[in-house]
Write an enzyme that holds these catalytic residues in place. Sequence first.
Site, PDB file in Angstrom:
ATOM      1  N   ASP A 255       9.125  27.868  18.889  1.00  0.00           N
ATOM      2  CA  ASP A 255       7.733  27.613  18.477  1.00  0.00           C
ATOM      3  C   ASP A 255       6.789  28.657  19.077  1.00  0.00           C
ATOM      4  O   ASP A 255       7.174  29.817  19.227  1.00  0.00           O
ATOM      5  CB  ASP A 255       7.367  26.178  18.919  1.00  0.00           C
ATOM      6  CG  ASP A 255       6.343  25.540  18.004  1.00  0.00           C
ATOM      7  OD1 ASP A 255       5.167  25.916  18.081  1.00  0.00           O
ATOM      8  OD2 ASP A 255       6.705  24.660  17.202  1.00  0.00           O
TER       9      ASP A 255
ATOM     10  N   ASP B 133       2.472  17.131  32.903  1.00  0.00           N
ATOM     11  CA  ASP B 133       3.300  16.133  32.232  1.00  0.00           C
ATOM     12  C   ASP B 133       4.592  16.734  31.657  1.00  0.00           C
ATOM     13  O   ASP B 133       5.371  16.035  31.010  1.00  0.00           O
ATOM     14  CB  ASP B 133       2.500  15.475  31.100  1.00  0.00           C
ATOM     15  CG  ASP B 133       2.584  13.960  31.135  1.00  0.00           C
ATOM     16  OD1 ASP B 133       3.361  13.422  31.944  1.00  0.00           O
ATOM     17  OD2 ASP B 133       1.873  13.323  30.337  1.00  0.00           O
TER      18      ASP B 133
ATOM     19  N   HIS C 269       0.586  24.465  19.835  1.00  0.00           N
ATOM     20  CA  HIS C 269       1.530  23.818  18.925  1.00  0.00           C
ATOM     21  C   HIS C 269       2.870  23.518  19.595  1.00  0.00           C
ATOM     22  O   HIS C 269       3.382  22.393  19.522  1.00  0.00           O
ATOM     23  CB  HIS C 269       1.714  24.719  17.699  1.00  0.00           C
ATOM     24  CG  HIS C 269       2.467  24.129  16.563  1.00  0.00           C
ATOM     25  ND1 HIS C 269       3.830  24.293  16.416  1.00  0.00           N
ATOM     26  CD2 HIS C 269       2.060  23.386  15.519  1.00  0.00           C
ATOM     27  CE1 HIS C 269       4.221  23.680  15.318  1.00  0.00           C
ATOM     28  NE2 HIS C 269       3.154  23.122  14.746  1.00  0.00           N
TER      29      HIS C 269
ATOM     30  N   ASN D 178       7.103   7.784  33.365  1.00  0.00           N
ATOM     31  CA  ASN D 178       6.952   7.004  34.590  1.00  0.00           C
ATOM     32  C   ASN D 178       6.404   7.848  35.736  1.00  0.00           C
ATOM     33  O   ASN D 178       6.741   7.623  36.893  1.00  0.00           O
ATOM     34  CB  ASN D 178       8.311   6.394  34.983  1.00  0.00           C
ATOM     35  CG  ASN D 178       8.147   5.140  35.827  1.00  0.00           C
ATOM     36  OD1 ASN D 178       7.126   4.449  35.751  1.00  0.00           O
ATOM     37  ND2 ASN D 178       9.137   4.844  36.640  1.00  0.00           N
TER      38      ASN D 178
ATOM     39  N   VAL E  35       0.874  11.111  28.901  1.00  0.00           N
ATOM     40  CA  VAL E  35       1.703  10.528  27.849  1.00  0.00           C
ATOM     41  C   VAL E  35       3.162  10.479  28.297  1.00  0.00           C
ATOM     42  O   VAL E  35       3.497  10.836  29.422  1.00  0.00           O
ATOM     43  CB  VAL E  35       1.573  11.343  26.537  1.00  0.00           C
ATOM     44  CG1 VAL E  35       0.165  11.256  25.986  1.00  0.00           C
ATOM     45  CG2 VAL E  35       1.997  12.788  26.748  1.00  0.00           C
TER      46      VAL E  35
ATOM     47  N   ALA F 221      14.048  24.250   6.486  1.00  0.00           N
ATOM     48  CA  ALA F 221      14.474  22.864   6.274  1.00  0.00           C
ATOM     49  C   ALA F 221      15.494  22.732   5.134  1.00  0.00           C
ATOM     50  O   ALA F 221      16.329  21.825   5.146  1.00  0.00           O
ATOM     51  CB  ALA F 221      13.253  21.990   5.988  1.00  0.00           C
TER      52      ALA F 221
ATOM     53  N   TYR G  59      17.931  24.847   4.138  1.00  0.00           N
ATOM     54  CA  TYR G  59      19.251  25.487   4.194  1.00  0.00           C
ATOM     55  C   TYR G  59      20.353  24.442   4.084  1.00  0.00           C
ATOM     56  O   TYR G  59      20.327  23.426   4.778  1.00  0.00           O
ATOM     57  CB  TYR G  59      19.416  26.308   5.478  1.00  0.00           C
ATOM     58  CG  TYR G  59      18.642  27.601   5.427  1.00  0.00           C
ATOM     59  CD1 TYR G  59      18.993  28.598   4.535  1.00  0.00           C
ATOM     60  CD2 TYR G  59      17.546  27.799   6.258  1.00  0.00           C
ATOM     61  CE1 TYR G  59      18.266  29.787   4.463  1.00  0.00           C
ATOM     62  CE2 TYR G  59      16.813  28.972   6.194  1.00  0.00           C
ATOM     63  CZ  TYR G  59      17.179  29.964   5.292  1.00  0.00           C
ATOM     64  OH  TYR G  59      16.450  31.120   5.226  1.00  0.00           O
TER      65      TYR G  59
ATOM     66  N   VAL H  86      21.632  20.845   9.694  1.00  0.00           N
ATOM     67  CA  VAL H  86      20.192  20.828   9.435  1.00  0.00           C
ATOM     68  C   VAL H  86      19.734  19.397   9.127  1.00  0.00           C
ATOM     69  O   VAL H  86      20.299  18.736   8.251  1.00  0.00           O
ATOM     70  CB  VAL H  86      19.823  21.762   8.264  1.00  0.00           C
ATOM     71  CG1 VAL H  86      18.344  21.630   7.913  1.00  0.00           C
ATOM     72  CG2 VAL H  86      20.161  23.204   8.613  1.00  0.00           C
TER      73      VAL H  86
ATOM     74  N   SER I  51       5.318  19.013  11.586  1.00  0.00           N
ATOM     75  CA  SER I  51       5.560  19.601  12.908  1.00  0.00           C
ATOM     76  C   SER I  51       5.654  18.534  13.988  1.00  0.00           C
ATOM     77  O   SER I  51       6.412  18.690  14.945  1.00  0.00           O
ATOM     78  CB  SER I  51       4.411  20.529  13.295  1.00  0.00           C
ATOM     79  OG  SER I  51       4.593  21.821  12.777  1.00  0.00           O
TER      80      SER I  51
END
Length: 315
Positions: A91, A100, A146, A159, A164, A251, A253, A258, A306
């Site tokens: 990415d 986090d 992103h 925890n 988040v 996506a 292929y 995949v 995404s």
Amino acid sequence: YRVKISDDQMLASAIEGFASEPSVEFAEPNYIVTAMAMPNDPDLTRLWGIKNTGQADSSGKVGTAGMDIGVDALWEAGQTGSKDVVVAVIDTGVSWAHPDLKDNIYVNKGEIPNNNVDDDKNGFVDDVHGWNFAGDNKNSSDDHDHGTHCAGTIGAMGNNGVGVVGVNWNVSIMPIKFLTASGSGTTADAIESINYATKMKVHVMSNSWGGGGESQAMKQSIQAARDAGILFVAAAGNDSSNNDRTPTYPANYDVENVVSVAAMDNQGVLASFSNYGVTKVHVAAPGVRVLSTVKSGGYDTFSGTSMATPHVAGV
Ligand code: CA
């Protein structure tokens, strides 16, 4: 091999010329691909994809209890992930220092940090936390948001009393950066990213990007990942279109590892922007108004296939 053609050459005739060489197996364009998040949408800020309580959010708006990925049942059974599982986030990079995320960032134990030596002899000097194929350097941290957002869904630390939580409380996230600060990159850099992740024996690759045409070279890279037993999770795309008719790569292929991921909202309804396809899209996951980590220690709410993709990669 990458070839740069001159400005006065036509792409199609250049490809034809290279392809006619006996020593060339195939020739194809180096496409531009992009991150698949929708514009920022900061109104609802609950982790409904992880646990859909339907309780009031910080703005006082009351949501409706609905679908989530059901992972809290696993957490209660003590299955909160493992540092032994390595997930490559291919990415814009991942913020190494995010409070986090920092303990869940992959560490290459074969590499001594910053000694300017390729200690593990894998061809990359000081690749302690993945690699940056956009800049061809070791800095795989995020200059966009992103990739850090995707990483938080896979494995924001659980925890720890902060922010988040990801699908996994504990995991090793390998940041592989090939999208630039503008959120775009090239097929050639994506291929190098996939090849690196395969070489480093990750378990899962999370791919929240797409675009360009079909690439034989990329297909071969994904096949090599398949042969190494690595899952390749990919965003179905945000064009509201049918991937059975109009392919979205990577996506689409047709390789067994995949998994193509659509986005659904918190009632289990396909998001209006999400691509779909009975044959070419395999699963839908939470992808509307998803809260997760962003760079500089922050949090934000994004939508897109995404955001659905790392839910699946995390699981
Ligand atoms: Ca190395």
